[in-house]
Design a protein around this motif. Structure first.
Motif, PDB file in Angstrom:
ATOM      1  N   PRO A 197       0.804  -1.232   0.000  1.00  0.00           N
ATOM      2  CA  PRO A 197       0.000   0.000   0.000  1.00  0.00           C
ATOM      3  C   PRO A 197       0.833   1.277   0.000  1.00  0.00           C
ATOM      4  CG  PRO A 197      -0.888  -1.562   1.580  1.00  0.00           C
ATOM      5  CD  PRO A 197       0.411  -2.132   1.105  1.00  0.00           C
ATOM      6  N   LYS A 198       1.960   1.273   0.699  1.00  0.00           N
ATOM      7  CA  LYS A 198       2.801   2.472   0.766  1.00  0.00           C
ATOM      8  C   LYS A 198       3.797   2.561  -0.383  1.00  0.00           C
ATOM      9  CE  LYS A 198       2.729   3.380   5.748  1.00  0.00           C
ATOM     10  NZ  LYS A 198       3.582   3.550   6.957  1.00  0.00           N
ATOM     11  N   GLY A 199       3.897   1.494  -1.180  1.00  0.00           N
ATOM     12  CA  GLY A 199       4.876   1.500  -2.262  1.00  0.00           C
ATOM     13  C   GLY A 199       6.279   1.706  -1.726  1.00  0.00           C
ATOM     14  N   ARG A 200       7.015   2.586  -2.333  1.00  0.00           N
ATOM     15  CA  ARG A 200       8.380   2.889  -1.863  1.00  0.00           C
ATOM     16  C   ARG A 200       8.368   4.009  -0.832  1.00  0.00           C
ATOM     17  NH1 ARG A 200      11.938   1.956  -7.453  1.00  0.00           N
ATOM     18  NH2 ARG A 200      10.708   0.161  -8.143  1.00  0.00           N
ATOM     19  N   ASN A 201       7.206   4.208  -0.251  1.00  0.00           N
ATOM     20  CA  ASN A 201       7.015   5.118   0.879  1.00  0.00           C
ATOM     21  C   ASN A 201       7.242   6.579   0.520  1.00  0.00           C
ATOM     22  OD1 ASN A 201       6.016   5.126   3.453  1.00  0.00           O
ATOM     23  ND2 ASN A 201       8.003   4.942   4.459  1.00  0.00           N
ATOM     24  N   GLY A 202       6.995   6.909  -0.740  1.00  0.00           N
ATOM     25  CA  GLY A 202       7.002   8.306  -1.159  1.00  0.00           C
ATOM     26  C   GLY A 202       8.355   8.970  -1.205  1.00  0.00           C
ATOM     27  N   SER A 203       9.427   8.202  -1.117  1.00  0.00           N
ATOM     28  CA  SER A 203      10.756   8.808  -1.145  1.00  0.00           C
ATOM     29  C   SER A 203      11.653   8.015  -2.083  1.00  0.00           C
ATOM     30  CB  SER A 203      11.366   8.823   0.265  1.00  0.00           C
ATOM     31  OG  SER A 203      11.472   7.516   0.776  1.00  0.00           O
ATOM     32  N   SER A 204      12.692   8.680  -2.548  1.00  0.00           N
ATOM     33  CA  SER A 204      13.622   7.980  -3.424  1.00  0.00           C
ATOM     34  C   SER A 204      14.512   7.063  -2.595  1.00  0.00           C
ATOM     35  CB  SER A 204      14.477   8.980  -4.199  1.00  0.00           C
ATOM     36  OG  SER A 204      15.452   9.552  -3.352  1.00  0.00           O
ATOM     37  N   GLN A 205      15.048   6.065  -3.239  1.00  0.00           N
ATOM     38  CA  GLN A 205      15.936   5.124  -2.562  1.00  0.00           C
ATOM     39  C   GLN A 205      17.106   5.857  -1.913  1.00  0.00           C
ATOM     40  OE1 GLN A 205      17.036   1.487  -4.750  1.00  0.00           O
ATOM     41  NE2 GLN A 205      19.162   2.071  -4.363  1.00  0.00           N
ATOM     42  N   ALA A 206      17.609   6.870  -2.593  1.00  0.00           N
ATOM     43  CA  ALA A 206      18.772   7.594  -2.077  1.00  0.00           C
ATOM     44  C   ALA A 206      18.483   8.269  -0.741  1.00  0.00           C
ATOM     45  CB  ALA A 206      19.232   8.633  -3.097  1.00  0.00           C
ATOM     46  N   ASP A 207      17.199   8.583  -0.474  1.00  0.00           N
ATOM     47  CA  ASP A 207      16.841   9.282   0.758  1.00  0.00           C
ATOM     48  C   ASP A 207      16.891   8.381   1.989  1.00  0.00           C
ATOM     49  OD1 ASP A 207      16.399  11.669  -0.575  1.00  0.00           O
ATOM     50  OD2 ASP A 207      14.295  11.225  -0.945  1.00  0.00           O
ATOM     51  N   TRP A 208      16.528   7.120   1.833  1.00  0.00           N
ATOM     52  CA  TRP A 208      16.364   6.290   3.024  1.00  0.00           C
ATOM     53  C   TRP A 208      17.334   5.117   3.139  1.00  0.00           C
ATOM     54  CZ3 TRP A 208      15.476   1.129   2.534  1.00  0.00           C
ATOM     55  CH2 TRP A 208      14.983   0.673   1.301  1.00  0.00           C
ATOM     56  N   VAL A 209      17.856   4.639   2.012  1.00  0.00           N
ATOM     57  CA  VAL A 209      18.675   3.430   2.092  1.00  0.00           C
ATOM     58  C   VAL A 209      20.004   3.716   2.797  1.00  0.00           C
ATOM     59  CG1 VAL A 209      19.987   3.563  -0.083  1.00  0.00           C
ATOM     60  CG2 VAL A 209      19.220   1.342   0.785  1.00  0.00           C
ATOM     61  N   ARG A 210      20.488   2.734   3.541  1.00  0.00           N
ATOM     62  CA  ARG A 210      21.762   2.815   4.246  1.00  0.00           C
ATOM     63  C   ARG A 210      22.546   1.531   3.987  1.00  0.00           C
ATOM     64  NH1 ARG A 210      19.666   7.006   4.587  1.00  0.00           N
ATOM     65  NH2 ARG A 210      19.164   8.288   6.405  1.00  0.00           N
ATOM     66  N   HIS A 211      23.843   1.549   4.263  1.00  0.00           N
ATOM     67  CA  HIS A 211      24.558   0.292   4.367  1.00  0.00           C
ATOM     68  C   HIS A 211      23.848  -0.535   5.436  1.00  0.00           C
ATOM     69  CE1 HIS A 211      27.873   2.928   2.776  1.00  0.00           C
ATOM     70  NE2 HIS A 211      27.991   1.885   1.973  1.00  0.00           N
ATOM     71  N   HIS A 212      23.747  -1.842   5.240  1.00  0.00           N
ATOM     72  CA  HIS A 212      22.884  -2.610   6.134  1.00  0.00           C
ATOM     73  C   HIS A 212      23.381  -2.650   7.578  1.00  0.00           C
ATOM     74  CE1 HIS A 212      25.354  -6.194   4.480  1.00  0.00           C
ATOM     75  NE2 HIS A 212      25.735  -6.034   5.714  1.00  0.00           N
ATOM     76  N   ASP A 213      24.614  -2.229   7.826  1.00  0.00           N
ATOM     77  CA  ASP A 213      25.100  -2.166   9.204  1.00  0.00           C
ATOM     78  C   ASP A 213      25.006  -0.754   9.793  1.00  0.00           C
ATOM     79  OD1 ASP A 213      27.084  -1.003   7.662  1.00  0.00           O
ATOM     80  OD2 ASP A 213      28.753  -2.119   8.556  1.00  0.00           O
ATOM     81  N   LYS A 214      24.271   0.134   9.089  1.00  0.00           N
ATOM     82  CA  LYS A 214      24.171   1.526   9.572  1.00  0.00           C
ATOM     83  C   LYS A 214      22.732   1.954   9.886  1.00  0.00           C
ATOM     84  CE  LYS A 214      28.333   3.534   7.524  1.00  0.00           C
ATOM     85  NZ  LYS A 214      28.869   4.603   6.624  1.00  0.00           N
ATOM     86  N   TYR A 215      21.778   1.045   9.804  1.00  0.00           N
ATOM     87  CA  TYR A 215      20.420   1.415  10.208  1.00  0.00           C
ATOM     88  C   TYR A 215      20.379   1.578  11.734  1.00  0.00           C
ATOM     89  CZ  TYR A 215      18.682   0.395   5.528  1.00  0.00           C
ATOM     90  OH  TYR A 215      18.449   0.408   4.159  1.00  0.00           O
ATOM     91  N   ASP A 216      19.464   2.450  12.194  1.00  0.00           N
ATOM     92  CA  ASP A 216      19.368   2.718  13.621  1.00  0.00           C
ATOM     93  C   ASP A 216      18.882   1.503  14.401  1.00  0.00           C
ATOM     94  OD1 ASP A 216      20.245   5.300  13.222  1.00  0.00           O
ATOM     95  OD2 ASP A 216      18.229   6.109  13.009  1.00  0.00           O
ATOM     96  N   THR A 217      18.016   0.703  13.764  1.00  0.00           N
ATOM     97  CA  THR A 217      17.499  -0.504  14.407  1.00  0.00           C
ATOM     98  C   THR A 217      17.793  -1.698  13.520  1.00  0.00           C
ATOM     99  OG1 THR A 217      15.329  -0.158  13.387  1.00  0.00           O
ATOM    100  CG2 THR A 217      15.650   0.709  15.607  1.00  0.00           C
ATOM    101  N   PRO A 218      17.927  -2.899  14.097  1.00  0.00           N
ATOM    102  CA  PRO A 218      18.218  -4.081  13.282  1.00  0.00           C
ATOM    103  C   PRO A 218      17.136  -4.343  12.258  1.00  0.00           C
ATOM    104  CG  PRO A 218      18.520  -4.541  15.624  1.00  0.00           C
ATOM    105  CD  PRO A 218      17.848  -3.203  15.531  1.00  0.00           C
TER     106      PRO A 218
END
Length: 218
Positions: A197-218
């Motif tokens: 329903p939210k699709g890509r959540n209204g933002s570009s990949q560049a805005d939200w994606v991180r290296h997988h060891d840099k997200y705030d939560t697992p």
């Protein structure tokens, strides 16, 4: 409405199949230039990277010689790869990542990210420049040829995919390359988002994606 959406998706898939068929009709361009890559097993040629198969898919991973780590968006794609390799290889397709960073930097970042796929360095050759994903500073000043057009770009390395074929005589041919959003279909997570329903959540990949060891939560 759901039935209409399904019908439109079927049209999209049929169009994709048709475009893929056109790709396979593109002329083979022989690669006569010799490239030597630094690998975990010593220097290898482009032909060596096929690893006994007739097809090779190269991902041009953004990781410049002076960078501290690889591109986060390229890393997002790379997170999809390890589980696919056994299936690709069983169907005559090898896949490698190629970057301009020195091999020591590549190996350290690869270890940090926990990846197993083959990743080699083109630091000592012109491969990235010849396939229009890396640019000199002089090139950047006047505009560069990327994604089949002259563009003004402010970064020396960009992503892309290149496909190669090796015939029974060992001759290597370039068959296709795509750049920018042309490789979006291969980023599997985005296709999952597109079903929600939210699709890509209204933002570009560049805005939200991180290296997988840099997200705030697992």
């Amino acid at each position: 409405r759901a039935q209409k959406a399904l019908s439109e998706r079927k049209k999209l898939l049929r169009a994709h199949d048709a475009i893929s068929a056109e790709h396979r009709k593109l002329p083979l361009v022989r690669v006569d230039k010799e490239y030597l890559f630094d690998t975990a097993r010593g220097e290898k040629t482009l032909a060596d990277l096929f690893n006994g198969r007739s097809q090779l898919l190269v991902y041009h991973f953004m990781f410049g010689p002076d960078w501290k780590e690889g591109c986060k968006n390229c890393s997002f794609f790379a997170d999809h790869v390890d589980g696919l390799l056994v299936h690709l290889e069983q169907n005559d397709l090898s896949m490698v990542m190629i970057s301009r960073a020195p091999l020591a930097k590549i190996n350290a970042f690869k270890k940090r990210m926990g990846w197993k796929f083959t990743w080699v360095s083109s630091n000592k050759n012109d491969f990235n420049f010849d396939y229009h994903v890396s640019f000199t500073r002089e090139d950047l000043k006047k505009g560069v040829y990327y994604n089949y057009a002259i563009q003004k770009i402010g970064i020396e390395d960009l992503p892309g995919f290149s496909v190669f074929y090796k015939d029974e005589n060992g001759n290597v041919f370039h068959t296709y390359s795509c750049y920018g959003s042309g490789g979006d279909l291969l980023v599997g997570a985005n296709n999952f988002f597109d079903l929600t329903p939210k699709g890509r959540n209204g933002s570009s990949q560049a805005d939200w994606v991180r290296h997988h060891d840099k997200y705030d939560t697992p």
